[in-house]
Scaffold this active site. Structure first.
Site, PDB file in Angstrom:
ATOM      1  N   ARG A 141       0.914  -1.082   0.205  1.00 12.79           N
ATOM      2  CA  ARG A 141       0.024   0.015  -0.044  1.00 12.79           C
ATOM      3  C   ARG A 141       0.787   1.179  -0.129  1.00 12.79           C
ATOM      4  NH1 ARG A 141      -4.686   0.446   4.306  1.00 12.79           N
ATOM      5  NH2 ARG A 141      -2.929   1.006   5.572  1.00 12.79           N
ATOM      6  N   THR A 197      -1.485   7.318  -0.390  1.00 10.85           N
ATOM      7  CA  THR A 197      -2.808   7.229  -1.210  1.00 10.85           C
ATOM      8  C   THR A 197      -3.422   6.173  -0.592  1.00 10.85           C
ATOM      9  OG1 THR A 197      -1.886   5.905  -2.888  1.00 10.85           O
ATOM     10  CG2 THR A 197      -1.734   8.231  -3.099  1.00 10.85           C
ATOM     11  N   ASP A 212       0.715  -3.203  12.101  1.00 12.76           N
ATOM     12  CA  ASP A 212       1.126  -3.713  10.703  1.00 12.76           C
ATOM     13  C   ASP A 212       1.374  -4.979  11.053  1.00 12.76           C
ATOM     14  OD1 ASP A 212       2.788  -1.851   7.990  1.00 12.76           O
ATOM     15  OD2 ASP A 212       2.764  -4.239   8.540  1.00 12.76           O
ATOM     16  N   ASP A 236       5.057  -6.144   9.486  1.00 17.18           N
ATOM     17  CA  ASP A 236       6.075  -5.950  10.448  1.00 17.18           C
ATOM     18  C   ASP A 236       6.078  -6.674  11.614  1.00 17.18           C
ATOM     19  OD1 ASP A 236       6.901  -3.697   8.724  1.00 17.18           O
ATOM     20  OD2 ASP A 236       5.984  -2.187   9.731  1.00 17.18           O
TER      21      ASP A 236
HETATM   22  C1  PRP Z   1      -1.179  -4.818   4.308  1.00 17.65           C
HETATM   23  C2  PRP Z   1      -2.089  -6.113   4.561  1.00 17.65           C
HETATM   24  C3  PRP Z   1      -2.869  -5.965   3.196  1.00 17.65           C
HETATM   25  C4  PRP Z   1      -3.190  -4.467   3.077  1.00 17.65           C
HETATM   26  C5  PRP Z   1      -4.433  -4.311   3.553  1.00 17.65           C
HETATM   27  O1  PRP Z   1      -0.239  -4.965   3.523  1.00 17.65           O
HETATM   28  O2  PRP Z   1      -1.391  -7.116   4.633  1.00 17.65           O
HETATM   29  O3  PRP Z   1      -2.269  -6.205   2.331  1.00 17.65           O
HETATM   30  O4  PRP Z   1      -2.157  -3.757   4.116  1.00 17.65           O
HETATM   31  O5  PRP Z   1      -4.886  -2.778   3.323  1.00 17.65           O
HETATM   32  P1  PRP Z   1      -5.789  -2.423   2.364  1.00 17.65           P
HETATM   33  O6  PRP Z   1      -6.992  -3.231   2.503  1.00 17.65           O
HETATM   34  O7  PRP Z   1      -6.032  -0.755   2.689  1.00 17.65           O
HETATM   35  O8  PRP Z   1      -5.194  -2.694   0.938  1.00 17.65           O
HETATM   36  P2  PRP Z   1       1.003  -3.904   3.215  1.00 17.65           P
HETATM   37  O9  PRP Z   1       0.568  -3.201   2.031  1.00 17.65           O
HETATM   38  O10 PRP Z   1       1.341  -3.085   4.439  1.00 17.65           O
HETATM   39  O11 PRP Z   1       2.260  -4.752   3.003  1.00 17.65           O
HETATM   40  P3  PRP Z   1       2.921  -5.784   3.828  1.00 17.65           P
HETATM   41  O12 PRP Z   1       2.194  -7.137   3.806  1.00 17.65           O
HETATM   42  O13 PRP Z   1       4.007  -6.121   2.729  1.00 17.65           O
HETATM   43  O14 PRP Z   1       3.385  -5.170   5.003  1.00 17.65           O
HETATM   44  N1  URA Z   2      -2.359  -3.070   6.946  1.00 21.34           N
HETATM   45  C1  URA Z   2      -2.182  -3.533   8.285  1.00 21.34           C
HETATM   46  O1  URA Z   2      -1.269  -4.353   8.321  1.00 21.34           O
HETATM   47  N2  URA Z   2      -2.629  -3.121   9.234  1.00 21.34           N
HETATM   48  C2  URA Z   2      -3.800  -2.383   9.172  1.00 21.34           C
HETATM   49  O2  URA Z   2      -4.453  -1.925  10.153  1.00 21.34           O
HETATM   50  C3  URA Z   2      -4.195  -1.962   7.959  1.00 21.34           C
HETATM   51  C4  URA Z   2      -3.333  -2.353   6.776  1.00 21.34           C
END
Ligand code: PRP
Ligand code: URA
Length: 209
Positions: free
Chosen positions: A104, A108, A200, A203
């Site tokens: 993400r 945005t 997160d 993380d």
């Molecule tokens: C997080 C999570 C989802 C997304 C959800 O991933 O694991 O994939 O955000 O958010 P959304 O519904 O608003 O799209 P992130 O983009 O943080 O990537 P990561 O798993 O690599 O940390």
């Molecule tokens: N992605 C995450 O990992 N946590 C949230 O709360 C939203 C998006």
């Protein structure tokens, strides 16, 4: 909402509560995500087709059900969805695994694709997409779009925690897929994080940040 299952099993809720706790460290967090995925998978796969095969017990030969075919694909949304894969493959070890890499944009909140690879052919498989978090729904919608563009039809989406906004967006974009939610949380905050959520997920699973 049709095709949306909000789970409420006490064992699942207990584990999700442990997951939320900011004191829960990486090791326990990973184990919990795997266990929760297994519990959710057990429910989500309750309609897997079976076929009767002959088995010789120490007493006699009987016809007895086994899972029909080897047609399951697990598709985690990277990174965090990876943490759920072993929970599902513990249930169906023959499942094939695809990967969809999305992150993400921090400002945005829109998803950006950086890697996609699906088992071939995808069109005849039951596809279980995993991601612990369904926040705005942008990543989930993009992942399902991609799978459908490649011919995927029979899709289930498993998330541990969802915001109402994300469930609505995913369901409206893809009313045909089945959505399983471990816990429906209150809302998104101004950074599009789920409240109360767990922070997160990526993380916390990988120990980054
Ligand atoms: C997080 C999570 C989802 C997304 C959800 O991933 O694991 O994939 O955000 O958010 P959304 O519904 O608003 O799209 P992130 O983009 O943080 O990537 P990561 O798993 O690599 O940390
Ligand atoms: N992605 C995450 O990992 N946590 C949230 O709360 C939203 C998006």
């Amino acid at each position: 909402m049709n095709n949306v299952t909000i789970m409420n099993h006490p064992l699942l809720q207990h584990k999700i509560s442990r997951l939320r706790d900011e004191e829960t460290g990486t090791n326990e967090f990973r184990s919990l995500v795997e266990e929760i995925a297994m519990l959710m998978g057990y429910e989500a796969l309750s309609d897997l087709p079976t076929e009767e095969v002959p088995v010789k017990t120490p007493i006699e030969t009987c016809m007895t059900p086994v899972i029909a075919g080897r047609k399951l694909a697990v598709v985690p949304i990277l990174r965090a969805g990876l943490g759920m894969v072993s929970g599902i493959t513990a249930l169906v070890p023959t499942a094939k695994i695809g990967h969809i890499g999305l992150y993400r944009d921090e400002e945005t909140h829109e998803p950006h694709e950086y890697y996609c690879k699906l088992p071939d052919p995808i069109n005849e498989r039951l596809i279980v997409v995993t991601d612990p978090m369904l926040a705005t729904g942008g990543s989930a919608v993009a992942a399902v779009n991609f799978i459908k563009e490649h011919g995927g039809k029979n899709i289930k989406f498993l998330c541990i925690i969802a915001a109402p906004e994300g469930v609505k967006r995913l369901h409206e974009a893809h009313p045909d897929i089945q959505i399983y939610v471990g816990h429906l949380d209150r809302e998104l905050n101004e950074n599009a994080y789920i409240c109360p959520g767990l922070g997160d997920a990526g993380d916390r699973i990988f120990g980054t940040k």
